[in-house]
Design a protein around this motif. Sequence first.
Motif, mmCIF file in Angstrom:
data_model
loop_
_atom_site.group_PDB
_atom_site.id
_atom_site.type_symbol
_atom_site.label_atom_id
_atom_site.label_comp_id
_atom_site.label_asym_id
_atom_site.label_seq_id
_atom_site.Cartn_x
_atom_site.Cartn_y
_atom_site.Cartn_z
ATOM 1 N N TRP A 22 0.839 -1.201 0.000
ATOM 2 C CA TRP A 22 0.000 0.000 0.000
ATOM 3 C C TRP A 22 0.870 1.245 0.000
ATOM 4 O O TRP A 22 1.603 1.489 0.962
ATOM 5 C CB TRP A 22 -0.895 0.014 1.230
ATOM 6 N N HIS A 23 0.753 2.054 -1.057
ATOM 7 C CA HIS A 23 1.558 3.273 -1.139
ATOM 8 C C HIS A 23 0.830 4.371 -1.886
ATOM 9 O O HIS A 23 0.135 4.124 -2.859
ATOM 10 C CB HIS A 23 2.902 2.998 -1.839
ATOM 11 N N ASN A 24 0.983 5.568 -1.372
ATOM 12 C CA ASN A 24 0.668 6.803 -2.082
ATOM 13 C C ASN A 24 1.502 7.882 -1.414
ATOM 14 O O ASN A 24 2.128 7.642 -0.369
ATOM 15 C CB ASN A 24 -0.838 7.116 -2.080
ATOM 16 N N GLU A 25 1.532 9.048 -1.972
ATOM 17 C CA GLU A 25 2.438 10.084 -1.472
ATOM 18 C C GLU A 25 2.154 10.463 -0.022
ATOM 19 O O GLU A 25 3.070 10.593 0.788
ATOM 20 C CB GLU A 25 2.354 11.326 -2.365
ATOM 21 N N VAL A 26 0.881 10.621 0.316
ATOM 22 C CA VAL A 26 0.516 11.026 1.683
ATOM 23 C C VAL A 26 0.875 9.927 2.683
ATOM 24 O O VAL A 26 1.470 10.197 3.728
ATOM 25 C CB VAL A 26 -0.983 11.384 1.762
ATOM 26 N N LEU A 27 0.514 8.684 2.357
ATOM 27 C CA LEU A 27 0.820 7.564 3.252
ATOM 28 C C LEU A 27 2.330 7.408 3.436
ATOM 29 O O LEU A 27 2.799 7.213 4.562
ATOM 30 C CB LEU A 27 0.219 6.271 2.706
ATOM 31 N N ALA A 149 -0.081 6.419 23.205
ATOM 32 C CA ALA A 149 1.188 5.686 23.280
ATOM 33 C C ALA A 149 1.114 4.380 22.488
ATOM 34 O O ALA A 149 2.046 4.040 21.748
ATOM 35 C CB ALA A 149 1.553 5.407 24.739
ATOM 36 N N VAL A 150 0.006 3.654 22.631
ATOM 37 C CA VAL A 150 -0.172 2.409 21.875
ATOM 38 C C VAL A 150 -0.236 2.711 20.377
ATOM 39 O O VAL A 150 0.376 2.013 19.555
ATOM 40 C CB VAL A 150 -1.437 1.651 22.346
ATOM 41 N N ALA A 151 -0.951 3.770 20.010
ATOM 42 C CA ALA A 151 -1.057 4.162 18.600
ATOM 43 C C ALA A 151 0.314 4.543 18.040
ATOM 44 O O ALA A 151 0.637 4.215 16.886
ATOM 45 C CB ALA A 151 -2.045 5.315 18.434
ATOM 46 N N PHE A 152 1.128 5.205 18.844
ATOM 47 C CA PHE A 152 2.473 5.598 18.408
ATOM 48 C C PHE A 152 3.331 4.365 18.122
ATOM 49 O O PHE A 152 3.999 4.280 17.093
ATOM 50 C CB PHE A 152 3.133 6.487 19.466
ATOM 51 N N VAL A 153 3.307 3.401 19.025
ATOM 52 C CA VAL A 153 4.090 2.166 18.837
ATOM 53 C C VAL A 153 3.610 1.433 17.580
ATOM 54 O O VAL A 153 4.427 0.958 16.777
ATOM 55 C CB VAL A 153 4.006 1.261 20.087
ATOM 56 N N ALA A 154 2.290 1.358 17.389
ATOM 57 C CA ALA A 154 1.750 0.694 16.198
ATOM 58 C C ALA A 154 2.137 1.446 14.929
ATOM 59 O O ALA A 154 2.506 0.823 13.916
ATOM 60 C CB ALA A 154 0.231 0.582 16.310
ATOM 61 N N TRP A 155 2.062 2.768 14.964
ATOM 62 C CA TRP A 155 2.421 3.596 13.811
ATOM 63 C C TRP A 155 3.874 3.359 13.402
ATOM 64 O O TRP A 155 4.185 3.125 12.240
ATOM 65 C CB TRP A 155 2.158 5.058 14.143
ATOM 66 N N VAL A 156 4.765 3.407 14.375
ATOM 67 C CA VAL A 156 6.181 3.201 14.073
ATOM 68 C C VAL A 156 6.408 1.794 13.528
ATOM 69 O O VAL A 156 7.124 1.599 12.535
ATOM 70 C CB VAL A 156 7.067 3.470 15.308
ATOM 71 N N GLY A 157 5.801 0.797 14.147
ATOM 72 C CA GLY A 157 5.960 -0.577 13.669
ATOM 73 C C GLY A 157 5.470 -0.745 12.244
ATOM 74 O O GLY A 157 6.157 -1.327 11.395
ATOM 75 N N LEU A 158 4.283 -0.216 11.953
ATOM 76 C CA LEU A 158 3.756 -0.284 10.587
ATOM 77 C C LEU A 158 4.633 0.483 9.607
ATOM 78 O O LEU A 158 4.813 0.064 8.467
ATOM 79 C CB LEU A 158 2.328 0.250 10.542
ATOM 80 N N SER A 159 5.199 1.605 10.077
ATOM 81 C CA SER A 159 6.050 2.400 9.186
ATOM 82 C C SER A 159 7.285 1.621 8.740
ATOM 83 O O SER A 159 7.705 1.706 7.593
ATOM 84 C CB SER A 159 6.458 3.722 9.849
ATOM 85 N N ARG A 160 7.845 0.830 9.636
ATOM 86 C CA ARG A 160 9.047 0.065 9.287
ATOM 87 C C ARG A 160 8.745 -0.999 8.235
ATOM 88 O O ARG A 160 9.574 -1.301 7.383
ATOM 89 C CB ARG A 160 9.665 -0.573 10.536
ATOM 90 N N ILE A 161 7.539 -1.548 8.283
ATOM 91 C CA ILE A 161 7.130 -2.536 7.288
ATOM 92 C C ILE A 161 6.769 -1.831 5.984
ATOM 93 O O ILE A 161 7.215 -2.225 4.910
ATOM 94 C CB ILE A 161 5.936 -3.371 7.814
ATOM 95 N N SER A 162 5.987 -0.776 6.086
ATOM 96 C CA SER A 162 5.548 -0.034 4.912
ATOM 97 C C SER A 162 6.722 0.520 4.111
ATOM 98 O O SER A 162 6.712 0.496 2.882
ATOM 99 C CB SER A 162 4.632 1.117 5.335
ATOM 100 N N LEU A 163 7.745 0.991 4.807
ATOM 101 C CA LEU A 163 8.907 1.581 4.139
ATOM 102 C C LEU A 163 9.850 0.527 3.568
ATOM 103 O O LEU A 163 10.827 0.864 2.901
ATOM 104 C CB LEU A 163 9.663 2.494 5.106
#
Length: 194
Positions: A22-27, A149-163
Amino acid sequence: MKAVLYDWGGLNVWLFKAVNAWHNEVLDRFMLLGSLLAEHSNFAIWLSVLVAAALWALHRKGQRALMPWFVVIAVFALGNLVDGWVVGGLKSWFLFPRPSLALPPGAVYVVGNPELNLQHSLPSGHASFAMLIAASLWPVLKRPGRYAAVAFVAWVGLSRISLGAHFPADVVAGSLSCLLVVWLVRRMVSGIVH
């Protein structure tokens, strides 16, 4: 053993491909921001934020508010040191490849600068640092702060996979190893101050 604990019977790669597709410029910008916030090099910035929050608590609630914040700051600082050793040691021990090396060419969508060390994927240092921030703050957070805090941890984790930098197992390992580190450091600090 690796097939069960890391590959999850193929689920690890399947989840990686599902998130990384899943990719687009904003994401992509949003995911880059998540990873940027969880860079270990931002330790001094996060420490400054914690000190500022402690001073604000002192201003609003008086000296009784200082001890919980002192514990948070001590756990964050000592936890960062211990977690750095743990993450570095585990990466060197496991030597699991990053997705761009483990999967066929063209199968990984890499956003931003590719990771320089392709042989050190497990555990994710970014996921670990995000957990360090969240778990260190946990005792002084009320319910909305804990959700954040939970959302932040999930966001960072997803970001590492997404990137394209890490598999889901790397993210889970980074988060869980740091959670254990924070729990042990908090017990030690609490034993000293109480």
